[in-house]
Design an enzyme around this catalytic site. Structure first.
Site, PDB file in Angstrom:
ATOM      1  N   CYS A  94      39.343  57.402 -21.284  1.00 22.35           N
ATOM      2  CA  CYS A  94      38.663  57.211 -22.565  1.00 22.35           C
ATOM      3  C   CYS A  94      38.871  55.805 -23.140  1.00 22.35           C
ATOM      4  CB  CYS A  94      39.115  58.309 -23.525  1.00 22.35           C
ATOM      5  SG  CYS A  94      37.943  58.615 -24.819  1.00 22.35           S
ATOM      6  N   HIS A 223      39.843  63.894 -20.822  1.00 25.27           N
ATOM      7  CA  HIS A 223      41.191  64.193 -21.318  1.00 25.27           C
ATOM      8  C   HIS A 223      41.512  65.601 -20.840  1.00 25.27           C
ATOM      9  CE1 HIS A 223      41.786  60.907 -24.204  1.00 25.27           C
ATOM     10  NE2 HIS A 223      40.573  61.064 -24.633  1.00 25.27           N
TER      11      HIS A 223
HETATM   12  N1  GLN Z   1      38.430  55.182 -29.777  1.00 22.17           N
HETATM   13  C1  GLN Z   1      37.557  55.465 -28.639  1.00 22.17           C
HETATM   14  C2  GLN Z   1      36.318  56.270 -29.052  1.00 22.17           C
HETATM   15  O1  GLN Z   1      36.363  56.949 -30.072  1.00 22.17           O
HETATM   16  C3  GLN Z   1      38.325  56.230 -27.563  1.00 22.17           C
HETATM   17  C4  GLN Z   1      38.771  57.629 -28.012  1.00 22.17           C
HETATM   18  C5  GLN Z   1      39.706  58.276 -27.028  1.00 22.17           C
HETATM   19  O2  GLN Z   1      40.460  57.582 -26.338  1.00 22.17           O
HETATM   20  N2  GLN Z   1      39.693  59.634 -26.955  1.00 22.17           N
HETATM   21  O3  GLN Z   1      35.339  56.253 -28.332  1.00 22.17           O
END
Ligand code: GLN
Length: 287
Positions: A94, A223
């Site tokens: 992510c 995730h």
């Molecule tokens: N901040 C990034 C987004 O919102 C990544 C979020 C995350 O790592 N789950 O796209």
């Protein structure tokens, strides 16, 4: 005496949301089953990369932490990209995935440049894009040798990630819409999606592919955490690292073949994955 296997976890405090530490636990577990002694090396802000790394991990994070981490990652860019370009495997989840791209435009229109390793750009929501991509994510793996494998996880991101030129349209990757220019990437090899989205959003709201693979580095929105439910992917990283160790004369082919004979009981992980797939398969491709 067991061979040491060096795991480097980048920014575990800032970039490890939604249980991403589970990926470290999964690879440590599997390495021990293969007879290795996993050596865990965390790298915090301001700290140099360790001398030896057999596998890098960078988890997800909020936009704010991504901006902080990026400034620090720039100090490590040369050494990290040298390792990744020679084939040291890395999993980036992510926010970590986004930072390996060319840029990340946050919801406040702040442009966080990326390391430029992946031919991707990410744009967080603004007036055009309002919804976050949140929920279960199931993809059909696109890695050579794993194309019959489903990968499951959970996604929670605002960022919409798109492949940018150059990217190779490669016949084994029907996922790409073919508009990408078909020429050698300026990264000198082929980058392609990790898989086809069967359930969930993946890289963005428009196209149905997810993640990015370049050399032995994988970026993904999975995730969950990712590796405990997808033992095939854990093996992918370990075996890619061992192939590099053979090349570097740190492992013999005989030792590699011995390791390859070890069969790990993955029934619980695979039953977990199967139950997730069965829960959503009626809705595949109806997103
Ligand atoms: N901040 C990034 C987004 O919102 C990544 C979020 C995350 O790592 N789950 O796209």
């Amino acid at each position: 005496m067991s061979k040491k296997f060096y795991i480097t976890h980048l920014y575990p405090k800032e970039m490890s949301i939604y249980g991403d530490m589970g990926n470290i636990l999964a690879i440590q577990f599997r390495l021990k089953k293969y007879g290795f002694e996993p050596i865990y090396q965390s790298v915090v802000l301001g700290q140099k990369l360790p001398y030896s790394t057999d596998f890098y991990f960078l988890g997800g994070g909020q936009d704010k932490e991504q901006a902080i981490v990026f400034e620090d990652l720039l100090q490590k860019k040369e050494r990290l990209l040298k390792d990744l370009n020679k084939g040291t495997p890395m999993l980036a989840i992510c926010g970590g995935y986004q930072l390996l791209g060319q840029e990340f435009l946050t919801g406040e229109n702040k442009n966080i440049p990326g390391l430029g390793f992946f031919p991707i750009k990410t744009k967080a929501p603004n007036s055009e894009i309002t919804s976050r991509c949140v929920g279960n994510l199931i993809i059909k793996c696109n890695l050579p040798g794993f194309t019959k494998v489903y990968l499951v996880g959970f996604e929670n991101h605002s960022g919409q990630t798109h492949f940018v030129n150059p990217i190779i349209y490669n016949s084994s990757n029907p996922l790409l819409d073919g508009n990408e220019q078909n020429h050698e990437s300026n990264l000198g090899q082929q980058a392609f999606p990790l898989g086809e989205v069967l359930y969930g959003f993946g890289n963005n709201l428009e196209k149905n592919y997810e993640g990015c693979v370049y050399k032995n580095t994988i970026g993904t929105y999975l995730h969950g955490s990712c590796l405990p439910k997808n033992p095939e992917l854990t093996d992918y990283f370990i075996m890619k690292s061992l192939e590099l160790q053979i090349k570097d004369h740190r492992l013999t082919l005989q030792e590699f073949n011995q390791i390859n004979k070890i069969k790990i009981d993955d029934r619980i992980a695979l039953l977990t994955k199967d139950s997730i797939v069965k829960r959503f398969e009626k809705e595949f491709l109806k997103i």
